[in-house]
Design an enzyme around this catalytic site. Structure first.
Site, mmCIF file in Angstrom:
data_model
loop_
_atom_site.group_PDB
_atom_site.id
_atom_site.type_symbol
_atom_site.label_atom_id
_atom_site.label_comp_id
_atom_site.label_asym_id
_atom_site.label_seq_id
_atom_site.Cartn_x
_atom_site.Cartn_y
_atom_site.Cartn_z
ATOM 1 N N ASP A 50 -6.498 23.898 -29.940
ATOM 2 C CA ASP A 50 -6.169 22.678 -30.686
ATOM 3 C C ASP A 50 -6.024 21.462 -29.784
ATOM 4 O OD1 ASP A 50 -3.680 23.059 -29.485
ATOM 5 O OD2 ASP A 50 -2.623 23.531 -31.345
ATOM 6 N N HIS A 67 -1.230 22.175 -27.974
ATOM 7 C CA HIS A 67 -0.220 23.127 -27.516
ATOM 8 C C HIS A 67 -0.651 23.803 -26.216
ATOM 9 C CE1 HIS A 67 0.715 22.792 -31.859
ATOM 10 N NE2 HIS A 67 1.960 22.887 -31.422
ATOM 11 N N GLY A 103 6.983 22.526 -35.774
ATOM 12 C CA GLY A 103 6.857 21.503 -36.809
ATOM 13 C C GLY A 103 8.020 20.544 -36.900
ATOM 14 N N ASN A 149 6.365 15.490 -32.691
ATOM 15 C CA ASN A 149 5.837 15.431 -34.058
ATOM 16 C C ASN A 149 6.073 14.073 -34.703
ATOM 17 O OD1 ASN A 149 4.703 18.089 -34.396
ATOM 18 N ND2 ASN A 149 6.788 18.867 -34.289
ATOM 19 N N SER A 164 7.595 23.011 -31.552
ATOM 20 C CA SER A 164 6.675 24.103 -31.231
ATOM 21 C C SER A 164 6.422 24.241 -29.738
ATOM 22 C CB SER A 164 5.343 23.889 -31.953
ATOM 23 O OG SER A 164 4.758 22.643 -31.586
#
Length: 213
Positions: free
Chosen positions: A176, A179, A67, A95, A30
């Site tokens: 968040d 990001h 993801g 991730n 991402s």
């Protein structure tokens, strides 16, 4: 214009080298794909704009998939290579760290990706990642060493931490806290660009060498 950009521009501007833009594939998760960002603000788009502002004829391919773990990236690599890149920025592993996955498996997956890219003769810039601090020192030490080990094995350039200067900076991240926002991406581009310019130069020299052989 920075010295590296000047050198690369000279290579890109040499006779017979202007047939088409160099195709630089950003292959990642991402952070490459552009989660939460508007069109024009993603890493590939901002990087391409920065390189072209320096006079470099480069198209940056967005081969990010939100993801993705290293295993997921490994599984879709052949599909991504259908875009026929000339060079690659490899950004995967974030991730894996967030999920606390086995760093040895992360290494194996990225090793397989690097081996495939090496088989294709593609110059690669490895964009490293750091483990979240809450996973402990032992996990962090093993995880963080994945990227230097790969760089050493394949003699590939390493940008040690893709989120350098951006991680944990509230003004440079989305709500968040993970990001980057558009300003955060701009900071990443500014910091990584010198190594990307060097990668572009290497890729173009290799391309020209193949054309003369």
């Amino acid at each position: 214009m920075p010295a590296l950009a000047v050198a690369a521009a000279m290579v890109l501007g040499s006779p017979g080298a202007q047939a088409e833009a160099l195709r630089l594939m950003a292959f990642g998760d991402s952070l490459v794909h552009g989660y939460g960002l508007a069109a024009g603000d993603t890493f590939p788009e901002q990087l391409e704009a920065a390189l072209r502002a320096d006079g470099l004829d480069v198209t940056v391919i967005n081969a990010g998939n939100s993801g993705d773990t290293s295993a997921a990236g490994r599984a879709r690599l052949d599909w991504a290579l259908a875009d026929d890149p000339t060079a690659v920025i490899l950004e995967l592993g974030a991730n894996d760290g967030l999920r606390g996955l086995d760093p040895n498996a992360t290494y194996d997956n990225l090793d397989a990706i690097m081996a495939r890219l090496d088989e294709e003769g593609l110059p690669v810039l490895i964009a490293g990642m750091l483990a979240p601090p809450n996973l402990g020192r032992e996990y962090g030490d093993i995880f963080n060493n994945v990227f230097p080990r790969l760089a050493e094995k394949y003699q590939a350039p390493l940008y040690p931490f893709f989120l350098e200067g951006v991680a944990f900076e509230p003004t440079l991240n989305q709500a968040d806290g993970i990001h980057p926002n558009a300003a955060g991406v701009a900071e990443i581009v500014k910091r990584i660009k010198p190594q990307v310019v060097a990668l572009v130069k290497t890729a173009r020299l290799a391309e020209q060498s193949q054309q003369t052989n």
